[in-house]
Design a protein around this motif. Structure first.
Motif, PDB file in Angstrom:
ATOM      1  N   ARG A  52      29.924  60.143  91.164  1.00 51.33           N
ATOM      2  CA  ARG A  52      29.449  59.852  92.853  1.00 51.33           C
ATOM      3  C   ARG A  52      29.990  58.635  93.383  1.00 51.33           C
ATOM      4  O   ARG A  52      30.165  58.541  94.651  1.00 51.33           O
ATOM      5  N   ILE A 153      19.440  66.935  89.603  1.00 49.60           N
ATOM      6  CA  ILE A 153      20.283  67.686  88.659  1.00 49.60           C
ATOM      7  C   ILE A 153      19.511  67.738  87.350  1.00 49.60           C
ATOM      8  O   ILE A 153      19.355  66.918  86.682  1.00 49.60           O
ATOM      9  N   PRO A 170      22.475  66.407  96.028  1.00 48.77           N
ATOM     10  CA  PRO A 170      22.300  67.736  95.448  1.00 48.77           C
ATOM     11  C   PRO A 170      20.729  68.074  94.854  1.00 48.77           C
ATOM     12  O   PRO A 170      19.880  66.877  94.691  1.00 48.77           O
ATOM     13  N   VAL A 172      19.794  70.662  92.002  1.00 45.73           N
ATOM     14  CA  VAL A 172      20.355  71.478  91.153  1.00 45.73           C
ATOM     15  C   VAL A 172      19.220  71.627  89.961  1.00 45.73           C
ATOM     16  O   VAL A 172      19.012  70.537  89.437  1.00 45.73           O
ATOM     17  N   LEU A 182      25.489  70.517  83.579  1.00 45.01           N
ATOM     18  CA  LEU A 182      24.976  70.673  85.056  1.00 45.01           C
ATOM     19  C   LEU A 182      25.882  69.480  85.842  1.00 45.01           C
ATOM     20  O   LEU A 182      26.538  69.700  86.614  1.00 45.01           O
ATOM     21  N   GLU A 185      29.573  70.246  85.590  1.00 42.89           N
ATOM     22  CA  GLU A 185      30.005  71.224  86.652  1.00 42.89           C
ATOM     23  C   GLU A 185      29.839  70.828  87.943  1.00 42.89           C
ATOM     24  O   GLU A 185      30.686  71.030  88.937  1.00 42.89           O
ATOM     25  N   TYR A 186      28.763  69.871  88.313  1.00 41.38           N
ATOM     26  CA  TYR A 186      28.750  69.334  89.498  1.00 41.38           C
ATOM     27  C   TYR A 186      29.955  68.421  89.794  1.00 41.38           C
ATOM     28  O   TYR A 186      30.459  68.299  91.152  1.00 41.38           O
TER      29      TYR A 186
END
Length: 439
Positions: A52, A153, A170, A172, A182, A185-186
């Protein structure tokens, strides 16, 4: 712009966190895993904060990966050092005369940022918190910063406290073996773009191993039928594509990397597992806090109970043989519970030898309301968990309606802390409320 190398990124993140209050970025974004600070939590926090910080528009605010443990407890996680090393095994010395580990782009444990570096003058209004591997802050962090949690997440049960639709963050919460899956994938699109715009194969190999370490450990190298999901397989394929050893993830990742001849999935998993499971140099105090989580549950009558779960990567037979006898174990657990003001202390073990793979569950209720709660848990879940006395009841005391009670069972191997903790917490809430109403 955030530095591309992991070492430089962590240095910049530490500087942002520890700067004088007037010089800190506002809001300061922190990414943190759960209080057990296991491999999944720690690696997921580093990965998400890194990606990020390199992805518009999030890179306008450097994200700080915060390890949810004091600095002294980093030494209890040799498997994390292996994951950070940048190689497929523990860092080796360059020569007999050189004491500097050859980490091939990796970073040492002491480069990580821990609760010991969290400033006392940091306030909620000046922060945003992004949770990984849990979706509710606990303990002192919850008291200080719960109002600033902006996203998560996670792969645990939804506690319903993380807000939805916070711009740029997010939320998630999905079932899979590893939270790191996860995160991959994000972040995989951001990772692909970064690799194309600012190529750095050395750093990407370190990041790939950081992702693979918890995924492989938590899914038994993608072989556990009960834990492994398609999300875990896809994430592992992406990370292995970065190492140039898998064709499965290349179409999704759309990147070309030279083959990392040092990487072998089975060997990497075996080495991480060996490091995680070797407790021979630890004391009971070390072992009980190595992978530890704590919850306090309130009742409708205003009372509360606190439970602490210690997950141990060896069976009780191993502990009694290699760490200390029954009295030493109980003394260690009692001291651990009193230091944390627990009403219920729990040890969950993962047995690897002593007759095959198995799990044991030791519960110690330390007062009357706790005894009621544990009895409620047992009454409700004996059949579901297939609870059976362990070791001919050698760890058991007589159950009663007052005083204390400790007992130990074997249980169905597919139930880990992620499944059992909610069951015990429900029993704590429901039974304590009923008991209080009858008094």
């Amino acid at each position: 712009m955030a530095p591309r190398s992991l070492a430089a990124f962590l240095k910049a993140a530490r500087s942002a966190l520890t700067a004088p209050a007037s010089q800190r970025p506002k809001p300061l974004t922190l990414v943190i895993g759960n209080e057990s600070a296991d491999l999944d939590s720690l690696c997921s926090a580093i990965l998400l904060a890194y990606f990020r910080s390199h992805t518009p528009p999030h890179n306008a605010s450097l994200h700080v990966p915060l390890c949810n443990l004091p600095r002294a407890d980093l030494a209890l996680r040799p498997e994390l050092q292996a994951a950070l090393a940048g190689t497929s095994s523990v860092p080796k010395l360059k020569s007999d005369s050189d004491s500097t580990p050859d980490t091939q782009g990796g970073v040492p444990l002491d480069s990580l940022i821990t609760l010991s570096e969290l400033p006392d003058d940091l306030v909620a209004d000046d922060t945003k918190w992004l949770l990984v591997d849990h979706n509710a802050l606990t303990g002192n962090l919850a008291k200080r910063f719960q109002s600033s949690v902006a996203g998560c997440i996670d792969h645990h049960v939804d506690e319903g406290v993380v807000p939805t639709n916070v711009y740029g963050f997010p939320r998630v919460i999905e079932t899979c073996g590893s939270c790191a899956s996860l995160v991959v994938e994000y972040a995989q699109d951001a990772w692909r773009q970064l690799s194309e715009q600012e190529p750095d194969q050395t750093t990407d190999r370190v990041l790939a191993r950081l992702a693979l370490a918890p995924i492989l450990v938590d899914t038994s190298s993608l072989k556990s039928a009960n834990k492994t999901t398609d999300t875990d397989r896809r994430a592992a394929a992406v990370a292995e594509a970065v190492l140039g050893v898998s064709g499965e993830g290349k179409s999704a990742f759309n990147a070309s990397y030279e083959t990392d001849a040092e990487y072998n999935r089975s060997a990497y998993y075996d080495e991480l597992s060996r490091l995680k499971n070797d407790l021979s140099t630890f004391t009971y105090s070390d072992i009980l806090r190595k992978d530890y989580k704590q919850w306090t549950e309130k009742t409708r009558s205003g009372g509360s109970l606190t439970v602490g779960f210690s997950t141990v990567s060896q069976g009780l037979g191993y502990l009694l043989k290699n760490i200390g006898d029954k009295n030493a174990l109980l003394d260690g657990l009692y001291t651990h519970a009193k230091e944390r003001n627990l009403d219920i202390a729990v040890i969950m073990t993962v047995q690897h030898d002593e007759g095959g793979f198995a799990r044991q569950l030791l519960l110690w209720a330390l007062n009357e309301p706790a005894v009621h709660a544990v009895k409620r848990f047992v009454e409700t879940n004996t059949d579901k968990l297939d609870l059976k006395p362990w070791g001919d009841g050698q760890q058991d005391t007589t159950a009663s309606d007052s005083g204390e009670w400790h007992t130990c069972w074997t249980h169905r191997t597919e139930f880990s802390r992620k499944q059992i903790a909610p069951l015990l917490r429900d029993a704590m809430k429901s039974w304590l409320w009923k008991t209080t109403q009858m008094l």
